[in-house]
Design a protein around this motif. Structure first.
Motif, PDB file in Angstrom:
ATOM      1  N   GLY A  36      -1.378   3.967  -9.165  1.00 55.25           N
ATOM      2  CA  GLY A  36      -1.362   3.562  -7.766  1.00 55.25           C
ATOM      3  C   GLY A  36      -1.866   2.149  -7.561  1.00 55.25           C
ATOM      4  O   GLY A  36      -1.240   1.339  -6.866  1.00 55.25           O
ATOM      5  N   THR A  56       0.921   3.959  -3.064  1.00 59.07           N
ATOM      6  CA  THR A  56       0.657   5.385  -2.861  1.00 59.07           C
ATOM      7  C   THR A  56       1.803   6.235  -3.397  1.00 59.07           C
ATOM      8  O   THR A  56       1.579   7.248  -4.082  1.00 59.07           O
ATOM      9  CB  THR A  56       0.456   5.669  -1.361  1.00 59.07           C
ATOM     10  OG1 THR A  56      -0.643   4.880  -0.870  1.00 59.07           O
ATOM     11  CG2 THR A  56       0.158   7.145  -1.124  1.00 59.07           C
ATOM     12  N   PHE A  86       0.428  -1.066  -6.589  1.00 59.22           N
ATOM     13  CA  PHE A  86       0.068  -1.765  -5.350  1.00 59.22           C
ATOM     14  C   PHE A  86      -0.060  -3.261  -5.595  1.00 59.22           C
ATOM     15  O   PHE A  86       0.497  -4.088  -4.855  1.00 59.22           O
ATOM     16  CB  PHE A  86      -1.240  -1.213  -4.785  1.00 59.22           C
ATOM     17  CG  PHE A  86      -1.931  -2.159  -3.849  1.00 59.22           C
ATOM     18  CD1 PHE A  86      -1.387  -2.469  -2.612  1.00 59.22           C
ATOM     19  CD2 PHE A  86      -3.124  -2.776  -4.227  1.00 59.22           C
ATOM     20  CE1 PHE A  86      -2.026  -3.374  -1.751  1.00 59.22           C
ATOM     21  CE2 PHE A  86      -3.763  -3.671  -3.376  1.00 59.22           C
ATOM     22  CZ  PHE A  86      -3.219  -3.969  -2.135  1.00 59.22           C
ATOM     23  N   ALA A 138       1.653   6.335  -7.183  1.00 62.68           N
ATOM     24  CA  ALA A 138       0.631   7.237  -7.701  1.00 62.68           C
ATOM     25  C   ALA A 138       1.130   8.680  -7.694  1.00 62.68           C
ATOM     26  O   ALA A 138       0.943   9.428  -8.665  1.00 62.68           O
ATOM     27  CB  ALA A 138      -0.647   7.113  -6.873  1.00 62.68           C
ATOM     28  N   LEU A 166       0.831  -1.209   0.000  1.00 62.08           N
ATOM     29  CA  LEU A 166       0.000   0.000   0.000  1.00 62.08           C
ATOM     30  C   LEU A 166       0.863   1.255   0.000  1.00 62.08           C
ATOM     31  O   LEU A 166       0.559   2.229  -0.709  1.00 62.08           O
ATOM     32  CB  LEU A 166      -0.927  -0.009   1.221  1.00 62.08           C
ATOM     33  CG  LEU A 166      -2.160  -0.906   1.129  1.00 62.08           C
ATOM     34  CD1 LEU A 166      -2.852  -0.995   2.486  1.00 62.08           C
ATOM     35  CD2 LEU A 166      -3.131  -0.382   0.080  1.00 62.08           C
TER      36      LEU A 166
END
Length: 251
Positions: A56, A16, A60, A19, A12
């Protein structure tokens, strides 16, 4: 805490960061293709938001898969995991300065090769704008985060996992995976190159060759020290190529 939680939360974090790095790349891309957003039938803000989400989510998922496949192989992002989880011991060895210097050296080697064999897109310079150094600095985040997630954490790990399942010895499996990921890393730059200039044998060879040359030490660092060292080396190399070299050329 289940065994999958470190991988999930680390993925995660990587997703992030990826992104945000995709947004940071946008000024560089628009400098090369000023009307790049005009081809979409929706407002530019929607295109940018979609790229943010897609990058993103994709990174992930790729990071999570790479972390799960790499865990039994000793591959992954050990420093991120140790930072996120207090009960995880930090790796015993690290050499951040060496990783940064290796990236700088790789960038300098590519510059020397360019002076000998030409720009990756020789002949396209007259038709494309030169991105500003600050745009190159932002684009370097994309290379260090997104490309290392895709090419090293996921692809190299997947190749190594498949080769080990085929009963190759670990050193040979990792060596093949490093080389293959480096070549695919180079080939992955061809779609953008094709938008800037018609591809020919020389352009293909330079685009793949220059990038693959950098991908080899990135892959080695990933296998030896973890994803974070490869990210730092990639970021450092891109700073040399997209910030230092343009500044030196303008003097």
């Amino acid at each position: 805490m289940t065994s999958s939680q470190p991988q999930l939360r680390t993925a995660l974090l990587i997703g992030t960061a990826s992104a945000l790095a995709a947004l940071a790349l946008l000024p560089y891309v628009l400098a090369l293709q000023p009307h790049g957003l005009d081809k979409y039938p929706v407002a530019p803000v929607i295109v940018i938001a979609a790229q943010f989400v897609v990058n993103g989510v994709l990174c992930f998922l790729l990071a999570w898969a790479g972390l799960k496949l790499g865990a039994p192989l000793g591959l992954g992002a050990p420093w991120l995991a140790a930072t996120l989880y207090a009960d995880r011991t930090r790796p015993a060895t690290a050499n951040w300065l060496a990783a940064a210097l290796l990236g700088v050296l790789g960038g300098l080697v590519v510059i020397i090769l360019v002076t000998r064999f030409g720009q990756p897109l020789a002949g396209a310079a007259a038709h494309t704008a030169e991105p500003a150094p600050w745009q190159g600095a932002l684009a370097s985040l994309y290379g260090g985060i997104v490309e290392e997630t895709q090419l090293r954490l996921f692809l190299l790990t997947l190749l190594a996992w498949l080769l080990l399942r085929a009963r190759l010895q670990r050193p040979l499996a990792l060596a093949i995976a490093i080389v293959a990921a480096a070549l695919l890393f180079g080939a992955g730059h061809l779609p953008l190159a094709a938008k800037l200039a018609p591809l020919d044998a020389g352009i293909v060879a330079r685009v793949i060759g220059y990038n693959a040359l950098l991908g080899l030490p990135f892959g080695l660092l990933y296998c030896k020290r973890g994803l974070e060292h490869a990210m730092l080396a990639h970021f450092s190399a891109d700073l040399v190529l997209h910030v230092v070299a343009p500044l030196a050329h303008s003097l």
